[in-house]
Design a protein around this motif. Structure first.
Motif, PDB file in Angstrom:
ATOM      1  N   ALA B 192       5.856   3.454  -0.388  1.00 34.44           N
ATOM      2  CA  ALA B 192       5.781   2.548   0.761  1.00 34.44           C
ATOM      3  C   ALA B 192       4.806   3.078   1.802  1.00 34.44           C
ATOM      4  O   ALA B 192       4.041   2.313   2.395  1.00 34.44           O
ATOM      5  CB  ALA B 192       7.171   2.365   1.376  1.00 34.44           C
ATOM      6  N   VAL B 193       4.819   4.381   2.016  1.00 35.64           N
ATOM      7  CA  VAL B 193       3.870   4.968   2.963  1.00 35.64           C
ATOM      8  C   VAL B 193       2.451   4.789   2.431  1.00 35.64           C
ATOM      9  O   VAL B 193       1.543   4.371   3.154  1.00 35.64           O
ATOM     10  CB  VAL B 193       4.169   6.460   3.203  1.00 35.64           C
ATOM     11  N   THR B 194       2.273   5.092   1.161  1.00 39.32           N
ATOM     12  CA  THR B 194       0.950   4.957   0.551  1.00 39.32           C
ATOM     13  C   THR B 194       0.435   3.527   0.651  1.00 39.32           C
ATOM     14  O   THR B 194      -0.744   3.285   0.885  1.00 39.32           O
ATOM     15  CB  THR B 194       1.003   5.378  -0.930  1.00 39.32           C
ATOM     16  N   ALA B 195       1.364   2.581   0.498  1.00 38.13           N
ATOM     17  CA  ALA B 195       0.977   1.169   0.573  1.00 38.13           C
ATOM     18  C   ALA B 195       0.761   0.723   2.013  1.00 38.13           C
ATOM     19  O   ALA B 195       0.307  -0.401   2.256  1.00 38.13           O
ATOM     20  CB  ALA B 195       2.050   0.306  -0.094  1.00 38.13           C
ATOM     21  N   GLY B 196       1.091   1.561   2.953  1.00 38.56           N
ATOM     22  CA  GLY B 196       0.932   1.179   4.351  1.00 38.56           C
ATOM     23  C   GLY B 196       1.888   0.082   4.762  1.00 38.56           C
ATOM     24  O   GLY B 196       1.557  -0.789   5.573  1.00 38.56           O
ATOM     25  N   ASP B 197       3.097   0.141   4.226  1.00 36.50           N
ATOM     26  CA  ASP B 197       4.099  -0.883   4.512  1.00 36.50           C
ATOM     27  C   ASP B 197       5.219  -0.285   5.375  1.00 36.50           C
ATOM     28  O   ASP B 197       6.177   0.282   4.842  1.00 36.50           O
ATOM     29  CB  ASP B 197       4.660  -1.399   3.187  1.00 36.50           C
ATOM     30  N   PRO B 198       5.117  -0.411   6.682  1.00 34.02           N
ATOM     31  CA  PRO B 198       6.085   0.231   7.587  1.00 34.02           C
ATOM     32  C   PRO B 198       7.520  -0.213   7.340  1.00 34.02           C
ATOM     33  O   PRO B 198       8.430   0.629   7.305  1.00 34.02           O
ATOM     34  CB  PRO B 198       5.615  -0.206   8.976  1.00 34.02           C
TER      35      PRO B 198
END
Lengths: 222, 222
Positions: B192-198
DNA sequence: CCGAAGCCCGTTGCATACAATGCATACAAC
DNA sequence: GTTGTATGCATTGTATGCAACGGGCTTCGG
């Protein structure tokens, strides 16, 4: 010396609290360097308990080691915004927990009445420009919400953050047109808790804190 | 005396850290009463810096005043769950912030690679039953996420909570069947962090922490 | 035999003495 | 005139002494 002819034994904690109060009152402003002897004489004790208080207050985030000795913490605008973000997360949590407890029927009606009274008194003091009292009541309103959450850890963490904010925003107090907005947001939070709606309460708390953060630094460009 | 023939001057902080390490290592178990002279002799200094370290560690939440003197903090199951709730809120925040920074392109690829490596090593150490190392790496994984959030206030608050948890859960370590689940949740957070999805990152972090809390007290009935 | 009161000792809390470090100022040399 | 250095001062860091509080043990009374 020190006229203290051994009433002793109950100081080590009170020195900590006295000094904390002095700092929160602005008697020692942000960035001020604190000397051990000076504080010791002011409080009428020896350096030893003062040093212990310094260590405790440093761990509390109110003082900061500055090479030799300590100074009152002085947060930059950026650091302050970090504090506000954490505060927002924590107050969102306490608001949610308080609402959950309300939904579960674990809040006495009197507790919510108290909270409403606190909101009233805060608003009144603000309108009447009783700044010191308004700050005190505002903080008490937020603290009461955290108490309703019945999570001592969250409450303690928030006390730390409130302390830091109180020290660092002493001079930049209150854009006047925010008075109504602040009161509205307090009401909104109160209503969400009363309704037992955790999501709404959390959102209201978070929004309120972040708005306050944005208002706390109007003349900043970055 | 004390064989210390004045190499002095750089102790006051290191006493704090040494004692903290001793407590985190379980050398002083939860509930243990700490005597000033005993610790002073162990560390080879006089009582004064030890007293200061006691105050600092008390403010840090690792020691608790117990009438006269201090003891290592000993959290009940209920208090521990309060700690976990606050931790969940804070780690949700740091995960969100890290994801936001990733989305804004402010995270170097190497930082995410490091995080992935940390997840790997944590998993491997757990599988191989290297308990101490696994605990260390797990904490480092969580800390790295908080560092990517670039919020020192959140990081500091979390260090406090991690410390308290580490002290209080030393003996109840690791239901073995959770190994896979923990790793999955670490991967999910990382993704999720890698995807930039807060939102996803925050939710993953919160869920992971709350699951850990639930697992930390299996034999409790209340 | 059990309970309560009193005393003793260990430990903490505060104060003070002493050592050392860092800073500021002044002086001297270039 | 500027810079480097040395010296003195102020302030912190550490150690230890002394008084009081509290717990534990003993002892005495019931």
């Amino acid at each position: 010396m020190h006229t203290t002819l051994y009433a002793a034994g109950v100081q080590t904690g009170s020195i900590h609290h006295s000094l904390r109060a002095l700092i929160l009152d602005g008697r020692y402003p942000p960035g001020a360097r604190l000397g051990e002897v000076e504080v010791a004489e002011t409080l009428g004790v020896s350096r030893t308990p003062v040093r212990e208080a310094f260590r405790a207050l440093t761990a509390d985030g109110l003082l900061a080691a500055a090479g030799r000795g300590v100074r009152v913490v002085e947060l930059s605008a950026e650091e302050l915004s970090h504090v506000y973000r954490v505060r927002a997360a924590l107050e969102a949590l306490t608001a949610e927990l308080a609402a959950e407890r309300q939904r579960a029927g674990r809040l006495a009606p009197a507790e919510l009445t108290d909270l409403a009274a606190l909101a009233d008194r805060t608003h009144r003091a603000t309108v009447e420009r009783e700044l010191t009292e308004a700050v005190r009541l505002n903080r008490q309103f937020h603290r009461r919400v955290a108490e309703l959450a019945a999570n001592p850890v969250a409450l303690h963490s928030l006390e730390r953050l409130w302390d830091q904010i109180q020290v660092s925003t002493r001079r930049s107090l209150h854009a006047p047109d925010r008075t109504a907005l602040v009161d509205d947001q307090h009401r909104e939070l109160l209503a969400a808790v009363t309704a037992g709606d955790p999501a709404a309460a959390g959102a209201a708390a978070r929004r309120h804190v972040l708005d306050t953060c944005a208002a706390a630094r109007p003349p900043e460009k970055e």
